[in-house]
Design a protein around this motif. Structure first.
Motif: not given
Length: 243
Positions: A125-137
């Motif tokens: 789920a994308l709760r904030e815009p994409f960016g270099p810190d938006n990574c998988c777990t």
């Protein structure tokens, strides 16, 4: 009474809720060439450009200005009250069908509110815009998520399930879609081949080569609630239907 219904929705139903359709006659999306923002190659060339493009769409979708319309609500009502089988397929990447209450739903082109790990293909789920810190777990080290969008050159989701539903449906309804982009453009042929009634709801008059048996021209928000009411009342399209 119909027993197996397949509904396909396209950009037209979301446009009535204020979602931009983006693509214009010159093949541009918000003044970007499609190959730059909607292909794996474009993403590999310029991740930041692609992320800005989808972040703008994500922001609009979550701005509060976009709301479901009467067609979304009617399709959710059909799902809740119809006693047979129903599959709602959408080409749209917004979540307006979910907001209206639809659950038997397949996003064949992905979802704007999700990101995908390029390695494991797991979605988040994308709760904030994409960016270099938006990574998988799911990976070590974590990998930057890409948009969970089917780009040109990629296979739409759920095609086996879609074809099974089309092979067995007795009613196929396409709402707000141009019917020119494959594989969705071939759904009506498959439904016709298996003996289903086929219905088109669109703002534009049908093309003279259209394969649909019945056409309703106008806004989805005006027409779809009437169609749903007729179906739930046990009426068949083209006979007792008053839509």
């Amino acid at each position: 009474m119909y027993r197996n219904i397949v509904v396909l929705t396209g950009a037209g139903i979301s446009a009535e809720s204020g979602i931009k359709t983006f693509r214009d006659q010159n093949g541009l999306w918000e003044q970007h060439h499609i190959e730059d923002v909607a292909t794996p190659e474009g993403y590999a060339r310029d991740i930041d450009l692609v992320e800005r493009f989808y972040n703008n769409r994500w922001t609009q979708l979550h701005s509060g200005d976009v709301q479901v319309n009467a067609a979304h609500v009617a399709l959710a009502e059909l799902e809740q009250q119809f006693s047979g089988n129903l599959l709602l397929i959408t080409q749209n990447v917004d979540d307006l069908h979910e907001r209206a209450g639809s659950k038997r739903l397949l996003h064949m082109h992905g979802e704007l509110s999700k990101g995908r790990c390029p390695k494991s293909l797991q979605t988040f789920a994308l709760r904030e815009p994409f960016g270099p810190d938006n990574c998988c777990t799911c990976c070590i080290p974590a990998i930057r998520l890409r948009p969970h969008i089917v780009w040109f050159g990629e296979m739409p989701y759920g095609m086996d399930r879609i074809h099974d539903a089309l092979d067995n449906c007795d009613l196929f309804i396409a709402i707000g879609t141009s019917g020119t982009v494959y594989p969705a453009a071939g759904f009506v042929d498959s439904a016709n081949h298996h003996g289903a009634q086929t219905v088109e709801v669109n703002l534009q008059q049908p093309d003279r080569h259209s394969q649909f048996q019945y056409h309703f021209t106008g806004k989805a928000g005006d027409i779809v609630p009437k169609l749903v009411a007729d179906i739930l009342a046990g009426k068949t399209i083209g006979s007792e239907s008053v839509a």
